[in-house]
Design an enzyme around this catalytic site. Structure first.
Site, PDB file in Angstrom:
ATOM      1  N   LEU A  47       0.695  -1.129   0.053  1.00 32.52           N
ATOM      2  CA  LEU A  47      -0.352  -0.162   0.490  1.00 32.52           C
ATOM      3  C   LEU A  47       0.971   1.041   0.126  1.00 32.52           C
ATOM      4  O   LEU A  47       0.756   2.211  -0.980  1.00 32.52           O
ATOM      5  CB  LEU A  47      -0.830  -0.109   1.632  1.00 32.52           C
TER       6      LEU A  47
ATOM      7  N   SER B 148       4.535   3.329  12.166  1.00 32.10           N
ATOM      8  CA  SER B 148       2.787   3.586  12.460  1.00 32.10           C
ATOM      9  C   SER B 148       2.230   4.392  13.709  1.00 32.10           C
ATOM     10  O   SER B 148       3.126   4.689  14.963  1.00 32.10           O
ATOM     11  CB  SER B 148       2.365   1.851  12.536  1.00 32.10           C
ATOM     12  N   SER B 149       1.154   4.522  13.417  1.00 29.54           N
ATOM     13  CA  SER B 149       0.747   5.501  15.268  1.00 29.54           C
ATOM     14  C   SER B 149       0.245   4.501  16.197  1.00 29.54           C
ATOM     15  O   SER B 149       0.460   4.927  17.383  1.00 29.54           O
ATOM     16  CB  SER B 149      -0.757   6.229  14.637  1.00 29.54           C
ATOM     17  N   CYS B 150       0.502   3.357  15.756  1.00 32.11           N
ATOM     18  CA  CYS B 150       0.479   2.335  17.398  1.00 32.11           C
ATOM     19  C   CYS B 150       1.306   2.447  18.000  1.00 32.11           C
ATOM     20  O   CYS B 150       1.361   1.056  19.097  1.00 32.11           O
ATOM     21  CB  CYS B 150      -0.753   0.672  16.559  1.00 32.11           C
TER      22      CYS B 150
ATOM     23  N   TYR C 185       3.895  -5.919  17.091  1.00 29.93           N
ATOM     24  CA  TYR C 185       4.015  -4.487  15.517  1.00 29.93           C
ATOM     25  C   TYR C 185       4.484  -3.741  16.078  1.00 29.93           C
ATOM     26  O   TYR C 185       5.897  -2.634  15.716  1.00 29.93           O
ATOM     27  CB  TYR C 185       2.828  -4.428  15.100  1.00 29.93           C
TER      28      TYR C 185
ATOM     29  N   LYS D 231       8.290  -1.439  16.391  1.00 28.90           N
ATOM     30  CA  LYS D 231       8.562  -0.315  15.041  1.00 28.90           C
ATOM     31  C   LYS D 231       9.328   1.052  15.636  1.00 28.90           C
ATOM     32  O   LYS D 231       9.852   1.811  15.290  1.00 28.90           O
ATOM     33  CB  LYS D 231       7.023   0.107  14.697  1.00 28.90           C
TER      34      LYS D 231
ATOM     35  N   PRO E 220       3.293   7.380  10.475  1.00 29.10           N
ATOM     36  CA  PRO E 220       1.909   7.842   9.982  1.00 29.10           C
ATOM     37  C   PRO E 220       0.562   7.163  10.891  1.00 29.10           C
ATOM     38  O   PRO E 220       0.630   5.754  11.272  1.00 29.10           O
ATOM     39  CB  PRO E 220       1.757   6.932   8.115  1.00 29.10           C
TER      40      PRO E 220
ATOM     41  N   LEU F 251      -3.681   4.026   7.073  1.00 21.78           N
ATOM     42  CA  LEU F 251      -3.762   4.337   6.399  1.00 21.78           C
ATOM     43  C   LEU F 251      -4.947   3.577   5.208  1.00 21.78           C
ATOM     44  O   LEU F 251      -5.265   2.787   5.656  1.00 21.78           O
ATOM     45  CB  LEU F 251      -2.192   4.161   5.568  1.00 21.78           C
TER      46      LEU F 251
ATOM     47  N   HIS G 215      -7.202  -4.519   7.138  1.00 22.08           N
ATOM     48  CA  HIS G 215      -7.846  -3.138   7.630  1.00 22.08           C
ATOM     49  C   HIS G 215      -8.689  -2.575   7.919  1.00 22.08           C
ATOM     50  O   HIS G 215      -9.965  -3.142   7.012  1.00 22.08           O
ATOM     51  CB  HIS G 215      -6.557  -2.017   8.016  1.00 22.08           C
TER      52      HIS G 215
ATOM     53  N   TRP H  45     -16.916  -4.593  13.245  1.00 17.61           N
ATOM     54  CA  TRP H  45     -16.316  -5.088  14.174  1.00 17.61           C
ATOM     55  C   TRP H  45     -15.947  -4.333  15.431  1.00 17.61           C
ATOM     56  O   TRP H  45     -15.986  -3.170  15.335  1.00 17.61           O
ATOM     57  CB  TRP H  45     -14.935  -5.761  14.068  1.00 17.61           C
TER      58      TRP H  45
HETATM   59  P1  GDP Z   1      -6.264  -0.801  14.073  1.00 15.13           P
HETATM   60  O1  GDP Z   1      -6.500   0.903  14.299  1.00 15.13           O
HETATM   61  O2  GDP Z   1      -5.016  -1.152  14.922  1.00 15.13           O
HETATM   62  O3  GDP Z   1      -7.036  -0.956  15.489  1.00 15.13           O
HETATM   63  O4  GDP Z   1      -6.912  -0.751  12.802  1.00 15.13           O
HETATM   64  P2  GDP Z   1      -7.379  -1.366  12.190  1.00 15.13           P
HETATM   65  O5  GDP Z   1      -7.727  -0.881  11.224  1.00 15.13           O
HETATM   66  O6  GDP Z   1      -7.933  -3.117  12.058  1.00 15.13           O
HETATM   67  O7  GDP Z   1      -9.061  -1.717  12.728  1.00 15.13           O
HETATM   68  C1  GDP Z   1      -9.874  -0.236  13.272  1.00 15.13           C
HETATM   69  C2  GDP Z   1     -10.741  -0.509  13.836  1.00 15.13           C
HETATM   70  O8  GDP Z   1     -11.804  -0.797  12.950  1.00 15.13           O
HETATM   71  C3  GDP Z   1     -11.099  -0.925  15.168  1.00 15.13           C
HETATM   72  O9  GDP Z   1     -11.633  -0.864  16.371  1.00 15.13           O
HETATM   73  C4  GDP Z   1     -12.095  -2.042  14.991  1.00 15.13           C
HETATM   74  O10 GDP Z   1     -12.396  -3.531  15.512  1.00 15.13           O
HETATM   75  C5  GDP Z   1     -12.858  -1.506  13.758  1.00 15.13           C
HETATM   76  N1  GDP Z   1     -13.687  -2.452  12.558  1.00 15.13           N
HETATM   77  C6  GDP Z   1     -14.831  -3.001  12.271  1.00 15.13           C
HETATM   78  N2  GDP Z   1     -14.627  -3.911  11.520  1.00 15.13           N
HETATM   79  C7  GDP Z   1     -13.603  -4.278  11.429  1.00 15.13           C
HETATM   80  C8  GDP Z   1     -13.438  -5.110  10.207  1.00 15.13           C
HETATM   81  O11 GDP Z   1     -13.643  -5.720   9.223  1.00 15.13           O
HETATM   82  N3  GDP Z   1     -11.613  -5.112  10.148  1.00 15.13           N
HETATM   83  C9  GDP Z   1     -10.605  -4.686  10.462  1.00 15.13           C
HETATM   84  N4  GDP Z   1      -9.503  -4.605  10.826  1.00 15.13           N
HETATM   85  N5  GDP Z   1     -11.521  -3.352  11.834  1.00 15.13           N
HETATM   86  C10 GDP Z   1     -12.750  -3.639  12.021  1.00 15.13           C
END
Ligand code: GDP
Length: 314
Positions: free
Chosen positions: A15, A108-110, A137, A141, A164, A167, A180, A203
């Site tokens: 990406l 990453s911001s994590c 992760y 980082k 970042p 993304l 993501h 989720w």
């Molecule tokens: P994060 O920022 O490291 O948590 O990265 P993610 O992009 O995987 O998730 C971001 C947020 O989106 C979290 O609160 C997830 O619970 C929520 N989320 C909701 N639906 C989804 C899904 O289908 N996939 C993922 N990956 N996250 C989801």
């Protein structure tokens, strides 16, 4: 970094790496070096050293990494820690050995503590406990940031690090389980629309807040940093965000609008929320003169067009 320089983009199919290659080509950088995973295993130390010895790139964008969404991070902590440490250690060390003039390491911001004050400033690094779902992760980082800083201090290199926010963009991983939030929901909503399903699962609670940046905007920031800033201006690392955040529920609504999914959103409490908020304070980068330009709706439309292109080929 100058136009004629030999530039290695590690992770050019990902990406971030693919966006960096697009951005460099647009600006007339013609001397790019890339290797696919099959051509060069970045976890193989001798192979990486040989590659750097032969190519001697003047500049390196280190965008190669093992990445994934919240479920993949949580399920494969050993792989996320091991593979990222290996890849970044090999590339950073080989770049120093080969005399690379400038390198940009992407994180990453994590990296920030789960309950960091918002918006998160660079100085909040290592001020509290990490979010457990992506701790492996994040530790890798953080090690990368510290490795660049250590090489700069001990060896006088000019290695930068950029962190970042979340993304999205063309070439993302659209797998509904390991991707993501943006690409995963895009896929699920697209499939639900096709099947005329009544509802889609989102989720967690929908309450966490996320800041989203379009991959081409990040690529623009990385080229800006490589062209105009040195490690001394940037500090150990610099945040790259867009300053706006929204809840996962609001984001799901935006994606539904772009995809044209008109059914219900069902929040699935059996899946994790992760960090409650992670809004970056990007004022240091703004003070250097960079700002993002792609609004969320436009970025989501472009990402969905990219998804549809892939869906047609599949
Ligand atoms: P994060 O920022 O490291 O948590 O990265 P993610 O992009 O995987 O998730 C971001 C947020 O989106 C979290 O609160 C997830 O619970 C929520 N989320 C909701 N639906 C989804 C899904 O289908 N996939 C993922 N990956 N996250 C989801």
């Amino acid at each position: 970094m100058r136009q004629g320089d030999k530039i290695y983009v590690a992770g050019h199919r990902g990406l971030v790496g693919s966006a960096i290659v697009r951005r460099l080509r647009e600006s007339g950088y013609g001397n790019l070096v890339v290797r696919t995973h099959a051509q060069l295993e970045l976890m193989d130390t001798p192979a990486v050293r040989r590659f750097f010895d032969e190519e001697r790139p003047e500049a390196v964008f280190l965008a190669a990494a093992r990445v994934g969404g919240i479920a993949a991070n949580d399920a494969y902590p050993a792989e996320f820690l091991h593979q990222n440490l290996m890849i970044q250690s090999n590339v950073i060390d080989a770049a120093w050995r080969a005399g690379t003039k400038k390198l940009l390491f992407l994180g990453s911001s994590c990296i920030y503590p789960k309950h960091a004050r918002q918006p998160m400033k660079e100085e909040h690094l290592l001020s509290g406990q990490l979010e457990p779902t992506n701790e492996a992760y994040a530790i890798a980082k953080i090690a990368g940031i510290k490795m660049c800083a250590a090489y700069n201090r001990q060896y006088g290199t000019n290695f930068l690090a950029a962190m970042p926010t979340n993304l999205y963009g063309p070439g993302d991983n659209y797998d509904a389980e390991t991707g993501h939030v943006v690409p995963a929901l895009m896929r699920r909503m697209h499939e639900a629309k096709e099947k005329r399903a009544a509802a889609v699962k989102v989720w967690g609670s929908g309450k966490p807040r996320r800041e989203l940046l379009y991959s081409d905007d990040l690529a623009d920031a990385t080229v800006f940093l490589m062209e105009r800033c040195d490690a001394a201006d940037v500090g150990e690392f610099i945040n790259v965000g867009n300053g706006a955040e929204l809840t996962v529920a609001e984001l799901a609504g935006e994606i539904a609008a772009v995809v044209g999914f008109e059914g219900l959103l069902e929040f699935d409490a059996s899946r994790p929320d992760g960090t409650p908020r992670k809004l970056l304070d990007s004022s240091r980068l703004a003070a250097l003169g960079w700002r993002p330009t792609t609004p969320l709706r436009l970025g989501l439309e472009r990402a969905y067009a990219d998804f549809l292109k892939g869906a047609r080929h599949a």
